[in-house]
Design a protein around this motif. Structure first.
Motif, mmCIF file in Angstrom:
data_model
loop_
_atom_site.group_PDB
_atom_site.id
_atom_site.type_symbol
_atom_site.label_atom_id
_atom_site.label_comp_id
_atom_site.label_asym_id
_atom_site.label_seq_id
_atom_site.Cartn_x
_atom_site.Cartn_y
_atom_site.Cartn_z
ATOM 1 N N ARG A 1 0.834 -1.209 0.000
ATOM 2 C CA ARG A 1 0.000 0.000 0.000
ATOM 3 C C ARG A 1 0.866 1.255 0.000
ATOM 4 O O ARG A 1 1.931 1.286 0.600
ATOM 5 C CB ARG A 1 -0.931 0.006 1.209
ATOM 6 C CG ARG A 1 -1.763 -1.260 1.326
ATOM 7 C CD ARG A 1 -2.920 -1.156 2.296
ATOM 8 N NE ARG A 1 -2.550 -0.767 3.651
ATOM 9 C CZ ARG A 1 -3.393 -0.792 4.682
ATOM 10 N NH1 ARG A 1 -4.646 -1.192 4.499
ATOM 11 N NH2 ARG A 1 -3.011 -0.428 5.890
ATOM 12 N N LEU B 1 -7.595 4.362 7.217
ATOM 13 C CA LEU B 1 -6.405 5.189 7.048
ATOM 14 C C LEU B 1 -5.707 5.459 8.374
ATOM 15 O O LEU B 1 -4.476 5.421 8.454
ATOM 16 C CB LEU B 1 -6.797 6.500 6.366
ATOM 17 C CG LEU B 1 -7.489 6.351 5.010
ATOM 18 C CD1 LEU B 1 -7.876 7.705 4.445
ATOM 19 C CD2 LEU B 1 -6.618 5.585 4.027
ATOM 20 N N TYR C 1 -1.558 5.333 2.428
ATOM 21 C CA TYR C 1 -2.515 5.077 3.504
ATOM 22 C C TYR C 1 -2.020 5.670 4.827
ATOM 23 O O TYR C 1 -2.763 6.357 5.528
ATOM 24 C CB TYR C 1 -2.737 3.575 3.675
ATOM 25 C CG TYR C 1 -3.572 2.920 2.610
ATOM 26 C CD1 TYR C 1 -4.811 2.365 2.918
ATOM 27 C CD2 TYR C 1 -3.128 2.828 1.300
ATOM 28 C CE1 TYR C 1 -5.590 1.728 1.944
ATOM 29 C CE2 TYR C 1 -3.887 2.204 0.314
ATOM 30 C CZ TYR C 1 -5.115 1.661 0.643
ATOM 31 O OH TYR C 1 -5.870 1.046 -0.323
#
Length: 319
Positions: A165, A186, A168
């Motif tokens: 990711r 988040l 985030y």
């Protein structure tokens, strides 16, 4: 009860009791002057990282267990980025005397849990009184016979790919810094990164030519590869998908979500370069290519052929 009430050796006893099960590569764990870790490969990969209260974490944002996960992840990801498998952690804790001992115990729980994801354990460390809570972690790893993945191996014509990711954790940091606690996806990414540890060794087996842990920001970290390899790197903005919750948060906060994705750190995704002939599995996403160097040192990464103008390319401890 505080750490001062328990005393140094009482604290050590409480913490070491929570550090997890044995590992076949750990021949002697906590309790002696030093630990003994097997190195079947004949080489040991080592990395260290420091987290300082108020600089790298805030205790009003994250639990002690969260911070343990983060501290371990930051180091384990570095080992994975070398194409190695993590084996052990050493942890030094410097703490104010009035710290609640349960906080230190929960920190140990988080460290042990994150290390356990890759079959590693905490094998020892040190403790000291300090006015500022500081956690220093050293990670060790085993290359299992493979060559290390270093930053000097990228070549023009390689593709740039990312596993994991991006943005985030940076989005979560911005949300928390504005006084909010949601969206949870988040915020939790800031508290506990989800690191694709297995992609390090698997990327090495696939034939990666270089790799790096994205801890400071994709642009900044790929810049290290560009400089070390003497190449340029161009990223394609269209290759990055902005998740719905990130897009909504960016709109609400009035920021560009691509700033989080391109320049935000702490997700600990892995970025690597591969020869174009290699068929990459689905967990690796091609986001750009390696070019001959054409820009001054430090400006070796572009986005759609242009220099990034959205702000700093990543985290700098002294900026």
């Amino acid at each position: 009860m505080t750490v001062a009430t328990a005393g140094e050796f009482g604290l050590i006893s409480r913490v070491t009791a929570r550090l997890g099960a044995a590992s076949p590569l750990v021949l002697l764990g906590p309790g002696d002057d030093a630990a003994l870790v097997a190195a079947p490969d004949g080489r040991v990969v080592a990395s260290t990282d420091v987290l300082v209260d108020g600089r790298h974490f805030r205790r009003d944002w994250s639990t002690a267990r969260d911070i343990g996960h983060r501290a371990a992840a930051a180091n384990l990801a570095d080992i994975a980025a070398m194409g190695a498998r993590p084996t052990a952690l050493l942890v030094a804790l410097c703490t104010p005397a009035n710290l609640e001992i349960t906080w230190a115990e929960e920190l140990a729980d988080g460290l042990a849990a994150e290390a356990g994801k890759v079959g590693a354990i905490v094998v020892g460390g040190d403790m000291s009184a300090s006015p500022t809570l500081t956690i220093a972690v050293t990670a060790l790893g085993n290359l299992e016979g493979r060559a290390p993945l270093v930053r000097t191996g990228a070549r023009p014509g390689d593709v740039v790919a990312v596993c994991g990711r991006l943005g985030y954790a940076a989005a979560g940091y911005t949300i928390l810094s504005r006084g909010f606690r949601s969206p949870k996806l988040l915020v939790e990414a800031h508290r506990r990164p989800q690191v694709p540890y297995a992609a390090g060794p698997s990327g090495a087996r696939l034939g990666a030519t270089s790799m790096i842990d994205v801890s400071d920001g994709l642009l900044a970290d790929l810049g290290h590869i560009a400089t070390a390899s003497g190449v340029g790197i161009d990223l394609h903005r269209s290759a990055f998908v902005v998740p719905e919750q990130m897009r909504d948060a960016a709109t609400a906060l009035g920021v560009d979500p691509y700033g989080w994705i391109l320049a935000g750190g702490d997700d600990h995704a892995l970025a690597a370069t591969f020869p174009p002939s290699i068929e990459l599995p689905d967990d690796w996403r091609v986001v750009g290519e390696v070019l001959p160097a054409s820009l001054p040192a430090g400006d070796g990464v572009t986005v759609d052929g242009r220099r990034y103008t959205g702000g700093a390319p990543g985290w700098d401890h002294f900026r």
